[in-house]
Design a protein around this motif. Structure first.
Motif, PDB file in Angstrom:
ATOM      1  N   UNK A  98       8.106  -2.084  -4.988  1.00 56.00           N
ATOM      2  CA  UNK A  98       8.516  -0.974  -4.118  1.00 56.00           C
ATOM      3  C   UNK A  98       8.773   0.311  -4.895  1.00 56.00           C
ATOM      4  N   UNK A  99       9.213   0.192  -6.147  1.00 53.25           N
ATOM      5  CA  UNK A  99       9.490   1.382  -6.959  1.00 53.25           C
ATOM      6  C   UNK A  99       8.215   2.183  -7.209  1.00 53.25           C
ATOM      7  N   UNK A 100       7.133   1.480  -7.538  1.00 52.73           N
ATOM      8  CA  UNK A 100       5.882   2.184  -7.821  1.00 52.73           C
ATOM      9  C   UNK A 100       5.300   2.789  -6.551  1.00 52.73           C
ATOM     10  N   UNK A 101       5.404   2.076  -5.431  1.00 51.05           N
ATOM     11  CA  UNK A 101       4.925   2.619  -4.158  1.00 51.05           C
ATOM     12  C   UNK A 101       5.625   3.942  -3.850  1.00 51.05           C
ATOM     13  N   UNK A 102       6.935   3.974  -4.041  1.00 53.62           N
ATOM     14  CA  UNK A 102       7.698   5.195  -3.752  1.00 53.62           C
ATOM     15  C   UNK A 102       7.283   6.333  -4.663  1.00 53.62           C
ATOM     16  N   UNK A 103       7.096   6.040  -5.944  1.00 55.65           N
ATOM     17  CA  UNK A 103       6.701   7.083  -6.885  1.00 55.65           C
ATOM     18  C   UNK A 103       5.320   7.644  -6.552  1.00 55.65           C
ATOM     19  N   UNK A 104       4.398   6.771  -6.167  1.00 56.90           N
ATOM     20  CA  UNK A 104       3.054   7.221  -5.789  1.00 56.90           C
ATOM     21  C   UNK A 104       3.126   8.060  -4.512  1.00 56.90           C
ATOM     22  N   UNK A 105       3.893   7.597  -3.541  1.00 56.85           N
ATOM     23  CA  UNK A 105       4.034   8.350  -2.289  1.00 56.85           C
ATOM     24  C   UNK A 105       4.652   9.721  -2.519  1.00 56.85           C
ATOM     25  N   UNK A 106       5.669   9.786  -3.380  1.00 58.90           N
ATOM     26  CA  UNK A 106       6.309  11.072  -3.685  1.00 58.90           C
ATOM     27  C   UNK A 106       5.320  12.024  -4.346  1.00 58.90           C
ATOM     28  N   UNK A 119       0.817  -1.208   0.000  1.00 58.64           N
ATOM     29  CA  UNK A 119       0.000   0.000   0.000  1.00 58.64           C
ATOM     30  C   UNK A 119       0.853   1.261   0.000  1.00 58.64           C
ATOM     31  N   UNK A 120       0.293   2.301  -0.592  1.00 57.66           N
ATOM     32  CA  UNK A 120       0.887   3.624  -0.504  1.00 57.66           C
ATOM     33  C   UNK A 120       0.670   4.183   0.893  1.00 57.66           C
ATOM     34  N   UNK A 121       1.185   5.368   1.144  1.00 58.87           N
ATOM     35  CA  UNK A 121       0.838   6.071   2.366  1.00 58.87           C
ATOM     36  C   UNK A 121      -0.668   6.320   2.360  1.00 58.87           C
ATOM     37  N   UNK A 122      -1.316   6.399   3.525  1.00 60.83           N
ATOM     38  CA  UNK A 122      -2.760   6.678   3.559  1.00 60.83           C
ATOM     39  C   UNK A 122      -3.087   8.014   2.892  1.00 60.83           C
ATOM     40  N   UNK A 123      -4.197   8.057   2.174  1.00 65.61           N
ATOM     41  CA  UNK A 123      -4.617   9.318   1.556  1.00 65.61           C
ATOM     42  C   UNK A 123      -5.978   9.791   2.075  1.00 65.61           C
ATOM     43  N   UNK A 124      -6.640   8.945   2.907  1.00 64.83           N
ATOM     44  CA  UNK A 124      -7.935   9.341   3.466  1.00 64.83           C
ATOM     45  C   UNK A 124      -8.215   8.532   4.722  1.00 64.83           C
ATOM     46  N   UNK A 125      -8.739   9.195   5.747  1.00 60.03           N
ATOM     47  CA  UNK A 125      -9.115   8.528   6.997  1.00 60.03           C
ATOM     48  C   UNK A 125     -10.632   8.392   7.058  1.00 60.03           C
ATOM     49  N   UNK A 126     -11.098   7.181   7.249  1.00 58.77           N
ATOM     50  CA  UNK A 126     -12.536   6.917   7.231  1.00 58.77           C
ATOM     51  C   UNK A 126     -12.933   6.061   8.425  1.00 58.77           C
ATOM     52  N   UNK A 127     -14.145   5.498   8.374  1.00 63.77           N
ATOM     53  CA  UNK A 127     -14.654   4.620   9.417  1.00 63.77           C
ATOM     54  C   UNK A 127     -16.047   4.137   9.044  1.00 63.77           C
ATOM     55  N   UNK A 128     -16.517   3.081   9.687  1.00 66.10           N
ATOM     56  CA  UNK A 128     -17.817   2.489   9.357  1.00 66.10           C
ATOM     57  C   UNK A 128     -18.944   3.110  10.167  1.00 66.10           C
ATOM     58  N   UNK A 129     -20.063   3.363   9.497  1.00 59.53           N
ATOM     59  CA  UNK A 129     -21.254   3.874  10.176  1.00 59.53           C
ATOM     60  C   UNK A 129     -22.494   3.125   9.705  1.00 59.53           C
ATOM     61  N   UNK A 130     -23.583   3.358  10.413  1.00 54.35           N
ATOM     62  CA  UNK A 130     -24.854   2.651  10.149  1.00 54.35           C
ATOM     63  C   UNK A 130     -25.873   3.604   9.536  1.00 54.35           C
ATOM     64  N   UNK A 131     -26.641   3.095   8.574  1.00 53.72           N
ATOM     65  CA  UNK A 131     -27.807   3.808   8.041  1.00 53.72           C
ATOM     66  C   UNK A 131     -29.037   2.939   8.274  1.00 53.72           C
ATOM     67  N   UNK A 132     -30.118   3.574   8.710  1.00 49.35           N
ATOM     68  CA  UNK A 132     -31.390   2.881   8.910  1.00 49.35           C
ATOM     69  C   UNK A 132     -32.504   3.753   8.346  1.00 49.35           C
ATOM     70  N   UNK A 133     -33.710   3.226   8.300  1.00 51.63           N
ATOM     71  CA  UNK A 133     -34.845   4.041   7.893  1.00 51.63           C
ATOM     72  C   UNK A 133     -35.111   5.119   8.937  1.00 51.63           C
ATOM     73  N   UNK A 134     -35.626   6.238   8.487  1.00 54.13           N
ATOM     74  CA  UNK A 134     -35.818   7.396   9.358  1.00 54.13           C
ATOM     75  C   UNK A 134     -36.750   7.104  10.527  1.00 54.13           C
ATOM     76  N   UNK A 135     -37.685   6.173  10.357  1.00 60.89           N
ATOM     77  CA  UNK A 135     -38.644   5.874  11.424  1.00 60.89           C
ATOM     78  C   UNK A 135     -38.185   4.719  12.320  1.00 60.89           C
ATOM     79  N   UNK A 136     -36.957   4.260  12.126  1.00 65.26           N
ATOM     80  CA  UNK A 136     -36.417   3.171  12.946  1.00 65.26           C
ATOM     81  C   UNK A 136     -35.758   3.750  14.192  1.00 65.26           C
ATOM     82  N   UNK A 137     -36.362   3.493  15.336  1.00 65.49           N
ATOM     83  CA  UNK A 137     -35.820   3.986  16.600  1.00 65.49           C
ATOM     84  C   UNK A 137     -35.243   2.864  17.469  1.00 65.49           C
TER      85      UNK A 137
END
Length: 263
Positions: A227-235, A115-133
Protein backbone atom coordinates in the motif's frame (compact mmCIF):
# COMPACT_ATOMS: atom_id res chain seq x y z
CA UNK A 1 38.94 -11.01 26.16
CA UNK A 2 36.99 -8.02 27.44
CA UNK A 3 38.42 -5.86 24.64
CA UNK A 4 37.52 -8.48 22.03
CA UNK A 5 34.03 -8.80 23.49
CA UNK A 6 33.53 -5.03 23.52
CA UNK A 7 34.81 -4.80 19.93
CA UNK A 8 32.40 -7.51 18.80
CA UNK A 9 29.53 -5.79 20.55
CA UNK A 10 30.43 -2.48 18.91
CA UNK A 11 30.55 -4.07 15.45
CA UNK A 12 27.25 -5.85 16.07
CA UNK A 13 25.69 -2.59 17.22
CA UNK A 14 26.88 -0.78 14.12
CA UNK A 15 25.47 -3.50 11.90
CA UNK A 16 22.13 -3.29 13.67
CA UNK A 17 22.05 0.48 13.21
CA UNK A 18 22.87 0.21 9.50
CA UNK A 19 20.32 -2.58 9.10
CA UNK A 20 17.73 -0.53 10.97
CA UNK A 21 18.33 2.52 8.78
CA UNK A 22 18.11 0.44 5.64
CA UNK A 23 14.90 -1.27 6.62
CA UNK A 24 13.29 2.04 7.58
CA UNK A 25 14.12 3.55 4.20
CA UNK A 26 12.86 0.49 2.39
CA UNK A 27 9.69 0.42 4.46
CA UNK A 28 9.05 4.10 3.78
CA UNK A 29 9.46 3.66 0.03
CA UNK A 30 7.70 0.33 -0.27
CA UNK A 31 10.60 -1.01 -2.36
CA UNK A 32 13.59 -3.28 -1.81
CA UNK A 33 15.92 -0.35 -2.59
CA UNK A 34 15.07 3.15 -1.32
CA UNK A 35 16.75 4.78 -4.33
CA UNK A 36 15.77 2.47 -7.17
CA UNK A 37 12.32 1.61 -8.52
CA UNK A 38 12.59 -1.74 -10.31
CA UNK A 39 9.98 -1.77 -13.08
CA UNK A 40 9.01 -4.48 -15.55
CA UNK A 41 7.29 -4.09 -18.90
CA UNK A 42 6.70 -6.05 -22.09
CA UNK A 43 8.42 -3.72 -24.54
CA UNK A 44 6.42 -4.65 -27.61
CA UNK A 45 3.29 -2.57 -27.25
CA UNK A 46 3.78 0.67 -29.19
CA UNK A 47 3.09 3.47 -28.53
CA UNK A 48 3.14 2.55 -24.84
CA UNK A 49 6.39 0.58 -24.63
CA UNK A 50 8.88 -0.54 -27.26
CA UNK A 51 12.60 -0.69 -27.85
CA UNK A 52 14.38 1.98 -29.87
CA UNK A 53 15.90 1.26 -33.23
CA UNK A 54 19.26 0.56 -31.60
CA UNK A 55 17.54 -2.16 -29.57
CA UNK A 56 18.64 -0.88 -26.17
CA UNK A 57 16.57 2.04 -24.90
CA UNK A 58 12.94 1.66 -23.88
CA UNK A 59 10.58 4.22 -25.37
CA UNK A 60 6.88 5.00 -25.35
CA UNK A 61 4.20 6.73 -23.29
CA UNK A 62 4.43 4.27 -20.40
CA UNK A 63 8.22 4.50 -20.32
CA UNK A 64 8.23 8.30 -20.21
CA UNK A 65 5.46 8.30 -17.63
CA UNK A 66 7.12 5.86 -15.21
CA UNK A 67 10.42 7.76 -15.46
CA UNK A 68 8.56 10.99 -14.66
CA UNK A 69 6.85 9.26 -11.72
CA UNK A 70 10.19 7.93 -10.49
CA UNK A 71 11.73 11.41 -10.73
CA UNK A 72 8.80 12.84 -8.79
CA UNK A 73 9.40 10.18 -6.12
CA UNK A 74 13.14 10.91 -6.04
CA UNK A 75 14.00 7.45 -7.34
CA UNK A 76 15.97 6.08 -10.27
CA UNK A 77 13.86 3.87 -12.53
CA UNK A 78 15.37 0.58 -13.70
CA UNK A 79 13.36 -1.09 -16.47
CA UNK A 80 13.30 -4.83 -17.21
CA UNK A 81 11.78 -6.33 -20.36
CA UNK A 82 9.73 -9.49 -19.72
CA UNK A 83 7.05 -11.46 -21.54
CA UNK A 84 3.58 -10.08 -20.75
CA UNK A 85 2.39 -13.27 -19.06
CA UNK A 86 5.49 -13.20 -16.85
CA UNK A 87 4.93 -9.71 -15.46
CA UNK A 88 2.57 -10.50 -12.59
CA UNK A 89 4.52 -13.61 -11.45
CA UNK A 90 7.71 -11.50 -11.32
CA UNK A 91 5.86 -8.96 -9.20
CA UNK A 92 4.49 -11.60 -6.85
CA UNK A 93 7.93 -13.11 -6.23
CA UNK A 94 9.36 -9.69 -5.36
CA UNK A 95 11.86 -9.58 -8.22
CA UNK A 96 10.43 -6.21 -9.28
CA UNK A 97 8.61 -3.37 -7.56
CA UNK A 98 6.11 -2.32 -10.21
CA UNK A 99 4.67 -3.17 -13.63
CA UNK A 100 3.67 -0.65 -16.29
CA UNK A 101 2.78 -2.28 -19.59
CA UNK A 102 -0.58 -1.10 -20.90
CA UNK A 103 -2.09 -3.38 -18.27
CA UNK A 104 -5.86 -3.16 -17.92
CA UNK A 105 -7.29 -3.06 -14.42
CA UNK A 106 -9.75 -5.92 -13.96
CA UNK A 107 -11.17 -8.04 -11.15
CA UNK A 108 -9.10 -11.10 -12.04
CA UNK A 109 -5.82 -9.21 -11.83
CA UNK A 110 -6.86 -7.35 -8.68
CA UNK A 111 -6.96 -10.70 -6.91
CA UNK A 112 -3.22 -11.02 -7.54
CA UNK A 113 -1.85 -7.46 -7.46
CA UNK A 114 -2.70 -3.94 -6.34
CA UNK A 115 -3.17 -1.15 -8.89
CA UNK A 116 -2.47 2.55 -8.93
CA UNK A 117 -5.12 5.03 -9.96
CA UNK A 118 -5.90 4.71 -13.70
CA UNK A 119 -3.52 6.65 -15.94
CA UNK A 120 -5.08 5.87 -19.35
CA UNK A 121 -8.53 4.94 -20.68
CA UNK A 122 -8.55 2.49 -23.56
CA UNK A 123 -10.69 -0.18 -25.24
CA UNK A 124 -10.49 -3.09 -27.70
CA UNK A 125 -10.85 -2.64 -31.45
CA UNK A 126 -10.56 -4.79 -34.58
CA UNK A 127 -8.09 -4.57 -37.47
CA UNK A 128 -8.67 -6.39 -40.76
CA UNK A 129 -7.23 -6.25 -44.25
CA UNK A 130 -8.32 -3.22 -46.23
CA UNK A 131 -10.21 -5.34 -48.78
CA UNK A 132 -12.15 -7.26 -46.12
CA UNK A 133 -15.77 -6.14 -46.18
CA UNK A 134 -17.19 -9.11 -44.30
CA UNK A 135 -16.04 -8.06 -40.85
CA UNK A 136 -17.55 -4.79 -39.68
CA UNK A 137 -18.03 -5.38 -35.96
CA UNK A 138 -17.32 -7.84 -33.16
CA UNK A 139 -20.44 -9.88 -33.97
CA UNK A 140 -18.94 -10.63 -37.40
CA UNK A 141 -15.97 -12.41 -35.80
CA UNK A 142 -17.91 -15.59 -35.07
CA UNK A 143 -16.10 -18.54 -36.61
CA UNK A 144 -13.21 -16.36 -37.78
CA UNK A 145 -9.46 -16.67 -37.22
CA UNK A 146 -8.31 -14.02 -34.76
CA UNK A 147 -4.80 -13.00 -33.66
CA UNK A 148 -4.22 -11.60 -30.17
CA UNK A 149 -1.32 -11.03 -27.79
CA UNK A 150 -1.02 -13.73 -25.16
CA UNK A 151 -2.10 -12.88 -21.63
CA UNK A 152 -4.03 -9.74 -22.60
CA UNK A 153 -7.67 -8.74 -22.30
CA UNK A 154 -7.78 -9.05 -26.09
CA UNK A 155 -7.13 -12.78 -25.73
CA UNK A 156 -9.71 -13.07 -22.97
CA UNK A 157 -12.45 -11.39 -25.01
CA UNK A 158 -11.57 -13.20 -28.24
CA UNK A 159 -12.07 -16.55 -26.52
CA UNK A 160 -15.66 -15.57 -25.76
CA UNK A 161 -16.51 -15.29 -29.48
CA UNK A 162 -18.44 -18.38 -30.64
CA UNK A 163 -16.43 -20.80 -32.82
CA UNK A 164 -13.56 -18.33 -33.20
CA UNK A 165 -10.09 -19.75 -33.81
CA UNK A 166 -7.92 -17.67 -31.48
CA UNK A 167 -4.19 -17.51 -32.16
CA UNK A 168 -2.21 -16.17 -29.18
CA UNK A 169 1.12 -14.58 -30.05
CA UNK A 170 3.98 -13.10 -28.05
CA UNK A 171 3.60 -9.49 -29.20
CA UNK A 172 1.17 -7.08 -30.83
CA UNK A 173 3.65 -6.73 -33.71
CA UNK A 174 3.30 -10.46 -34.36
CA UNK A 175 -0.49 -10.12 -34.61
CA UNK A 176 -0.14 -7.62 -37.46
CA UNK A 177 2.35 -9.86 -39.26
CA UNK A 178 -0.13 -12.73 -39.11
CA UNK A 179 -2.88 -10.50 -40.49
CA UNK A 180 -0.75 -9.22 -43.38
CA UNK A 181 0.34 -12.78 -44.20
CA UNK A 182 -3.30 -13.85 -44.43
CA UNK A 183 -2.95 -16.38 -41.62
CA UNK A 184 -5.80 -14.76 -39.65
CA UNK A 185 -8.91 -12.81 -40.58
CA UNK A 186 -8.67 -10.17 -37.89
CA UNK A 187 -6.59 -8.77 -35.06
CA UNK A 188 -7.94 -7.59 -31.70
CA UNK A 189 -5.78 -5.11 -29.83
CA UNK A 190 -6.20 -2.02 -27.70
CA UNK A 191 -7.39 0.94 -29.79
CA UNK A 192 -4.26 3.11 -29.43
CA UNK A 193 -2.05 0.18 -30.42
CA UNK A 194 -4.04 -0.50 -33.58
CA UNK A 195 -4.20 3.21 -34.47
CA UNK A 196 -0.50 3.78 -33.81
CA UNK A 197 0.51 0.82 -35.98
CA UNK A 198 -1.41 2.17 -38.96
CA UNK A 199 -0.15 5.74 -38.59
CA UNK A 200 3.45 4.78 -37.74
CA UNK A 201 3.80 2.40 -40.67
CA UNK A 202 1.59 4.28 -43.14
CA UNK A 203 0.06 0.88 -43.83
CA UNK A 204 -3.01 1.18 -46.08
CA UNK A 205 -3.29 -2.58 -46.49
CA UNK A 206 -5.14 -2.78 -43.15
CA UNK A 207 -7.99 -0.86 -41.56
CA UNK A 208 -9.78 -0.52 -38.23
CA UNK A 209 -13.46 -1.45 -38.17
CA UNK A 210 -16.33 -1.18 -35.69
CA UNK A 211 -16.61 0.57 -32.35
CA UNK A 212 -14.68 -0.18 -29.18
CA UNK A 213 -15.77 -3.44 -27.57
CA UNK A 214 -14.77 -2.40 -24.08
CA UNK A 215 -13.76 0.57 -22.00
CA UNK A 216 -10.61 -0.28 -20.08
CA UNK A 217 -8.45 1.59 -17.58
CA UNK A 218 -4.68 1.07 -17.52
CA UNK A 219 -2.95 1.02 -14.14
CA UNK A 220 0.49 0.51 -12.65
CA UNK A 221 0.61 -2.79 -10.77
CA UNK A 222 2.50 -3.45 -7.55
CA UNK A 223 2.61 -6.33 -5.08
CA UNK A 224 -0.78 -7.03 -3.54
CA UNK A 225 -0.08 -5.72 -0.03
CA UNK A 226 2.30 -2.88 -0.94
CA UNK A 227 0.00 0.00 0.00
CA UNK A 228 2.91 2.39 0.65
CA UNK A 229 4.18 2.14 -2.92
CA UNK A 230 0.68 2.49 -4.38
CA UNK A 231 0.20 5.73 -2.44
CA UNK A 232 3.56 7.12 -3.53
CA UNK A 233 2.85 6.33 -7.19
CA UNK A 234 -0.63 7.85 -6.95
CA UNK A 235 0.74 11.01 -5.32
CA UNK A 236 3.38 11.36 -8.04
CA UNK A 237 0.84 10.74 -10.83
CA UNK A 238 -1.47 13.37 -9.35
CA UNK A 239 1.33 15.94 -9.27
CA UNK A 240 2.28 15.21 -12.89
CA UNK A 241 -1.30 15.87 -13.94
CA UNK A 242 -1.45 19.05 -11.90
CA UNK A 243 1.82 20.50 -13.20
CA UNK A 244 1.06 19.73 -16.86
CA UNK A 245 3.81 17.14 -17.38
CA UNK A 246 1.27 14.35 -17.97
CA UNK A 247 -0.43 16.42 -20.70
CA UNK A 248 2.92 17.00 -22.43
CA UNK A 249 3.71 13.29 -22.49
CA UNK A 250 0.22 12.42 -23.70
CA UNK A 251 0.42 14.87 -26.61
CA UNK A 252 3.94 13.70 -27.47
CA UNK A 253 2.77 10.13 -28.05
CA UNK A 254 -0.85 10.50 -29.16
CA UNK A 255 -0.72 13.83 -30.99
CA UNK A 256 -3.65 15.33 -29.10
CA UNK A 257 -4.48 16.65 -25.65
CA UNK A 258 -5.84 14.03 -23.25
CA UNK A 259 -9.61 13.55 -23.24
CA UNK A 260 -11.71 14.18 -20.15
CA UNK A 261 -11.43 10.47 -19.22
CA UNK A 262 -7.64 10.65 -19.17
CA UNK A 263 -7.17 13.96 -17.34
Amino acid sequence: MKKVLLLCMAVLGALLIVSGCGSTANKDNGTSDPKVLKVATNADFAPFEFQGEEGKSYQGFDMDLIRAIGKQMGMQVKINNLSFDGLIPALQTGNIDAVISGMSINDERKKKVAFSDPYYESGLTIMVKADNNDIKSFKDLQGKRIAVQIGTTSAKEAKKIPNAQVKELNSSADTFLELKAGNVDAVINDKPVNDYYKVKNGDNSVKRVGDKLTSESYGIAVKKDNTKLVKKINDALKKLKENGEYNKLYKKWFGVEPTADNK
